[in-house]
Design a protein around this motif. Sequence first.
Motif, PDB file in Angstrom:
ATOM      1  N   UNK A  32      31.331  44.031  44.855  1.00 62.18           N
ATOM      2  CA  UNK A  32      31.888  43.323  46.016  1.00 62.18           C
ATOM      3  C   UNK A  32      33.409  43.537  46.068  1.00 62.18           C
ATOM      4  N   UNK A  33      33.887  43.869  47.248  1.00 61.34           N
ATOM      5  CA  UNK A  33      35.319  44.081  47.409  1.00 61.34           C
ATOM      6  C   UNK A  33      35.924  42.916  48.191  1.00 61.34           C
ATOM      7  N   UNK A  34      37.066  42.448  47.764  1.00 64.16           N
ATOM      8  CA  UNK A  34      37.788  41.424  48.529  1.00 64.16           C
ATOM      9  C   UNK A  34      39.223  41.900  48.734  1.00 64.16           C
ATOM     10  N   UNK A  35      39.293  43.107  49.239  1.00 65.46           N
ATOM     11  CA  UNK A  35      40.556  43.806  49.466  1.00 65.46           C
ATOM     12  C   UNK A  35      41.518  42.936  50.277  1.00 65.46           C
ATOM     13  N   UNK A  36      42.766  42.883  49.864  1.00 65.00           N
ATOM     14  CA  UNK A  36      43.778  42.135  50.617  1.00 65.00           C
ATOM     15  C   UNK A  36      43.998  42.771  51.982  1.00 65.00           C
ATOM     16  N   UNK A  76      51.787  45.286  55.612  1.00 65.60           N
ATOM     17  CA  UNK A  76      52.405  46.527  55.159  1.00 65.60           C
ATOM     18  C   UNK A  76      51.524  47.097  54.049  1.00 65.60           C
ATOM     19  N   UNK A  77      51.469  48.409  53.940  1.00 62.78           N
ATOM     20  CA  UNK A  77      50.623  48.969  52.873  1.00 62.78           C
ATOM     21  C   UNK A  77      51.167  48.620  51.491  1.00 62.78           C
ATOM     22  N   UNK A  78      50.277  48.252  50.586  1.00 63.08           N
ATOM     23  CA  UNK A  78      50.673  48.005  49.197  1.00 63.08           C
ATOM     24  C   UNK A  78      49.787  48.845  48.284  1.00 63.08           C
ATOM     25  N   UNK A  79      50.163  48.924  47.019  1.00 65.31           N
ATOM     26  CA  UNK A  79      49.410  49.760  46.088  1.00 65.31           C
ATOM     27  C   UNK A  79      47.975  49.245  45.940  1.00 65.31           C
ATOM     28  N   UNK A  80      47.058  50.181  45.873  1.00 64.18           N
ATOM     29  CA  UNK A  80      45.642  49.854  45.765  1.00 64.18           C
ATOM     30  C   UNK A  80      45.339  48.914  44.586  1.00 64.18           C
ATOM     31  N   UNK A  81      46.078  49.096  43.483  1.00 64.88           N
ATOM     32  CA  UNK A  81      45.837  48.243  42.312  1.00 64.88           C
ATOM     33  C   UNK A  81      46.132  46.776  42.618  1.00 64.88           C
ATOM     34  N   UNK A  82      47.090  46.548  43.509  1.00 64.79           N
ATOM     35  CA  UNK A  82      47.430  45.174  43.900  1.00 64.79           C
ATOM     36  C   UNK A  82      46.486  44.671  44.980  1.00 64.79           C
ATOM     37  N   UNK A  83      46.149  45.550  45.918  1.00 68.11           N
ATOM     38  CA  UNK A  83      45.309  45.135  47.045  1.00 68.11           C
ATOM     39  C   UNK A  83      43.882  44.805  46.605  1.00 68.11           C
ATOM     40  N   UNK A  84      43.432  45.462  45.557  1.00 67.04           N
ATOM     41  CA  UNK A  84      42.023  45.268  45.152  1.00 67.04           C
ATOM     42  C   UNK A  84      41.855  44.094  44.187  1.00 67.04           C
ATOM     43  N   UNK A  85      42.962  43.558  43.685  1.00 70.80           N
ATOM     44  CA  UNK A  85      42.868  42.444  42.728  1.00 70.80           C
ATOM     45  C   UNK A  85      42.408  41.158  43.390  1.00 70.80           C
ATOM     46  N   UNK A 113      49.740  42.396  32.865  1.00 70.57           N
ATOM     47  CA  UNK A 113      48.384  42.538  32.297  1.00 70.57           C
ATOM     48  C   UNK A 113      47.347  42.648  33.416  1.00 70.57           C
ATOM     49  N   UNK A 114      47.561  41.877  34.473  1.00 72.50           N
ATOM     50  CA  UNK A 114      46.591  41.853  35.571  1.00 72.50           C
ATOM     51  C   UNK A 114      46.575  43.178  36.333  1.00 72.50           C
ATOM     52  N   UNK A 115      47.744  43.767  36.521  1.00 73.97           N
ATOM     53  CA  UNK A 115      47.804  45.077  37.190  1.00 73.97           C
ATOM     54  C   UNK A 115      47.121  46.134  36.316  1.00 73.97           C
ATOM     55  N   UNK A 116      47.395  46.085  35.011  1.00 73.04           N
ATOM     56  CA  UNK A 116      46.742  47.034  34.097  1.00 73.04           C
ATOM     57  C   UNK A 116      45.224  46.842  34.146  1.00 73.04           C
ATOM     58  N   UNK A 117      44.808  45.582  34.235  1.00 75.34           N
ATOM     59  CA  UNK A 117      43.373  45.287  34.337  1.00 75.34           C
ATOM     60  C   UNK A 117      42.792  45.962  35.579  1.00 75.34           C
ATOM     61  N   UNK A 118      43.492  45.846  36.716  1.00 68.06           N
ATOM     62  CA  UNK A 118      43.019  46.494  37.951  1.00 68.06           C
ATOM     63  C   UNK A 118      42.847  47.987  37.748  1.00 68.06           C
TER      64      UNK A 118
END
Length: 200
Positions: free
Chosen positions: A1-5, A9-18, A117-122
């Motif tokens: 399941x995706x809950x993409x932000x 403005x475009x942001x990095x996928x690692x942040x948008x997908x968290x 840590x959360x970004x690395x997790x993504x």
Amino acid sequence: MSKQAETRYPIHELLASRWSPRAFADRTVAPETLGALFEAARWAASCFNEQPWRFIVATREQPNEFERLLGCLVEPNQAWAKAAPVLVLGVVKKTFAHNGKPNAHARHDLGLATGGLTVQASALELYVHAMAGILPEEARSRYQIPEDYDVVTAFAIGYLGDPDSLPGAASQQERAPRERRTLATQVFADTWDAPANFAG
Ligand SMILES: Cc1cc2nc3c(=O)[nH]c(=O)nc-3n(C[C@H](O)[C@H](O)[C@H](O)COP(=O)(O)O)c2cc1C
């Protein structure tokens, strides 16, 4: 399941997908992977380079230790966090090593380290769910945490699970869209409450 932000403005996928799931897959997280997460936390910036964060980690592979950490969470968080493969307590040292004075930014820096840590997790297809709903004094006693440290947060780490594994309303809640205040209410310029030109 995706809950993409949904971003203006475009942001990095690692942040948008968290996002912060409550349903986790029944899949362990390898020690090297955990090492990478905490390495990311380790390299966060901090006030006076104090690095005031400390983490206590427990995995479901060690059931007694996992129970010890789970018992530091409030009941509503225990209900879903018990299925996460990894639980962590976030602790801060309250004073500076160099002068013994109170470190007013210790919690900020724990947040920054946890953010890294959360970004690395993504990047590793893992998800992190932070919790304020903890029992700090229970944690202090279970882990014999010294007085100069405060237990601030807990977080669950794991791979994404099936929302239907959650009971009743929780499975619907898991699917609910993510919400945010607008940039205009968060980013000001010139005077208080006046949106910056890119935010209005
Ligand atoms: C410091 C902090 C404390 C939180 N405490 C809890 C908590 O005790 N229980 C819980 O279920 N979620 C908790 N959350 C998760 C937030 O509710 C969640 O991040 C927020 O609703 C935004 O959703 P998103 O992370 O999916 O974008 C916490 C998040 C943070 C950063």
